[in-house]
Enzyme design. Sequence first.
Site, mmCIF file in Angstrom:
data_model
loop_
_atom_site.group_PDB
_atom_site.id
_atom_site.type_symbol
_atom_site.label_atom_id
_atom_site.label_comp_id
_atom_site.label_asym_id
_atom_site.label_seq_id
_atom_site.Cartn_x
_atom_site.Cartn_y
_atom_site.Cartn_z
ATOM 1 N N GLU A 2 -14.622 -2.685 29.679
ATOM 2 C CA GLU A 2 -14.885 -1.085 30.381
ATOM 3 C C GLU A 2 -15.354 -0.196 29.661
ATOM 4 O O GLU A 2 -15.095 0.149 28.859
ATOM 5 C CB GLU A 2 -13.455 -0.906 30.525
ATOM 6 C CG GLU A 2 -13.196 0.412 31.365
ATOM 7 C CD GLU A 2 -11.856 1.098 31.596
ATOM 8 O OE1 GLU A 2 -10.857 0.409 31.669
ATOM 9 O OE2 GLU A 2 -11.812 2.326 31.809
ATOM 10 N N LYS A 27 -17.697 3.123 28.804
ATOM 11 C CA LYS A 27 -17.349 4.498 28.890
ATOM 12 C C LYS A 27 -18.731 5.238 27.930
ATOM 13 O O LYS A 27 -18.512 4.919 26.894
ATOM 14 C CB LYS A 27 -15.887 5.021 28.580
ATOM 15 C CG LYS A 27 -15.598 6.539 29.028
ATOM 16 C CD LYS A 27 -14.191 6.823 28.691
ATOM 17 C CE LYS A 27 -14.277 8.150 29.218
ATOM 18 N NZ LYS A 27 -12.706 8.636 28.791
ATOM 19 N N ASP A 57 -11.847 0.256 38.210
ATOM 20 C CA ASP A 57 -11.130 1.469 37.914
ATOM 21 C C ASP A 57 -11.576 2.545 38.942
ATOM 22 O O ASP A 57 -12.791 2.842 38.750
ATOM 23 C CB ASP A 57 -11.231 1.700 36.638
ATOM 24 C CG ASP A 57 -10.067 1.031 35.512
ATOM 25 O OD1 ASP A 57 -9.518 0.082 36.048
ATOM 26 O OD2 ASP A 57 -9.976 1.487 34.240
ATOM 27 N N ASP A 89 -10.733 12.073 35.768
ATOM 28 C CA ASP A 89 -9.663 11.200 36.479
ATOM 29 C C ASP A 89 -8.854 11.629 37.523
ATOM 30 O O ASP A 89 -7.841 11.500 37.723
ATOM 31 C CB ASP A 89 -8.481 10.663 35.169
ATOM 32 C CG ASP A 89 -9.077 9.986 34.197
ATOM 33 O OD1 ASP A 89 -9.984 9.369 34.364
ATOM 34 O OD2 ASP A 89 -8.242 9.715 33.167
HETATM 35 C C1 GCO Z 1 -10.008 6.381 30.075
HETATM 36 C C2 GCO Z 1 -9.895 4.883 30.239
HETATM 37 C C3 GCO Z 1 -8.531 4.083 30.155
HETATM 38 C C4 GCO Z 1 -8.851 2.571 30.401
HETATM 39 C C5 GCO Z 1 -7.293 2.034 29.927
HETATM 40 C C6 GCO Z 1 -7.299 0.609 30.372
HETATM 41 O O1 GCO Z 1 -11.010 6.951 30.290
HETATM 42 O O2 GCO Z 1 -8.959 6.856 29.287
HETATM 43 O O3 GCO Z 1 -10.477 4.735 31.665
HETATM 44 O O4 GCO Z 1 -7.719 4.681 31.042
HETATM 45 O O5 GCO Z 1 -8.995 2.426 31.546
HETATM 46 O O6 GCO Z 1 -7.168 2.052 28.517
HETATM 47 O O7 GCO Z 1 -8.031 -0.043 29.655
HETATM 48 MN MN MN Z 2 -10.400 3.048 33.056
HETATM 49 MN MN MN Z 3 -11.200 6.740 32.210
#
Ligand code: GCO
Ligand code: MN
Ligand code: MN
Length: 389
Positions: free
Chosen positions: A183, A185, A247, A259
């Site tokens: 994932e 970021k 997600d 979020d």
């Molecule tokens: C965030 C992430 C987390 C992950 C989670 C699952 O920005 O904090 O999106 O929410 O998705 O740790 O791996």
């Molecule tokens: Mn996430």
């Molecule tokens: Mn996130």
Amino acid sequence: MPDSYVPQKSDKFTFGLWTVGNIGRDPFGEPVRGALSPVQIVHLLAEVGAWGVNFHDNDLVPIDATPAERDRIVRDFKQALDETGLVVPMATTNLFTDPAFRDGAFTANDARVRAYALQKTMRAIDLGVELGAKVYVFWGGREGVETDAAKDPVEALKRYREAINFLTDYVRDQGYDLKFALEPKPNEPRGDIYLATVGSALAFIQTLDHPEMVGVNPEVAHETMAGLNFLHAVAQAWEAGKLFHIDLNDQVIGRYDQDFRFGAQDLKRAFFLVQFLEGVGYAGSRHFDAHAYRTADPDDVKAFARGCMRTYLILKEKAQRFAQDSEIQGLLSQIRAQDAEASALLGGYSRERAQALQAAAFDRQALGGRGQPYEQLDQLVVELLLGVR
Ligand code: GCO
Ligand code: MN
Ligand code: MN
């Protein structure tokens, strides 16, 4: 009138324990909601109509739990799953909350931290598999830096690769039926996180020992924070056979990591995303990695969870209308109409085709003079979403 936006199991809507369980702490303020136990969260999710629940190891079992406590917690959780029919499609490791991970986990400079991160992940994989997870997410929230004086980015990638290779071998050695989803970021909580975008993760996966076991878990907010088009990232992952999980949430470009509830911010982008996922037949979880506003009380948290799913279903219906709308489809067939003569010049390479192309005559001014009715098309999409067609 019957409500056609009621979630079904077949919709595969999931939430993490940490999403509806979010207590509203932020860097500026203390919690505003009481903590719910994992069992309470499972019941809450069943009540709002979710299909599944995901967790980090420590959302379920506190990091300092004794083996006996672990067993009791897991037993109670399984019982709640049995009672509600909820499933656990995905699990993950918390490699970011504990101070041990302040410099990262797999990429930390301290080898003892890297070793501890592997041990913790193996145990968390065991727990996830015990509860039925088929996808294991790796979100490297602390895998990064505030200053590039601290870590060599090439070395960091090598450590990251070594860790993922080790863990794919662990899964194979145990005989688990489990795939990994990275994932990406760009930042938060680190100043800069390694493997910042879906594109970087896809390239990294090809360098692994078992690339077939590893895909991506793109998140709306994360690509949006990077200023990128989320649909394009998802499409590239899909086309590469790497969309193992997703997600869903929402985010304003340029802001803190928000979020928000799915579709809360950019309905048009959310629409094109749902249209894509449904159109290609993505069969994985629709995971809402979002949380309610800090102002929400427990009832409003349920409204938040219901809202994520309801908006998805409404947009799915809008996608069906898009496909049936004769004006939209008329414009699309006009846009997509192909010139047979020109098409014959395209396709894979052959010497004949190259020669034909070299010899072809193009009326450049005519090409430049041709417009496309994208304003009309986009306005029709807007009106469809606004509910007037
Ligand atoms: C965030 C992430 C987390 C992950 C989670 C699952 O920005 O904090 O999106 O929410 O998705 O740790 O791996
Ligand atoms: Mn996430
Ligand atoms: Mn996130």
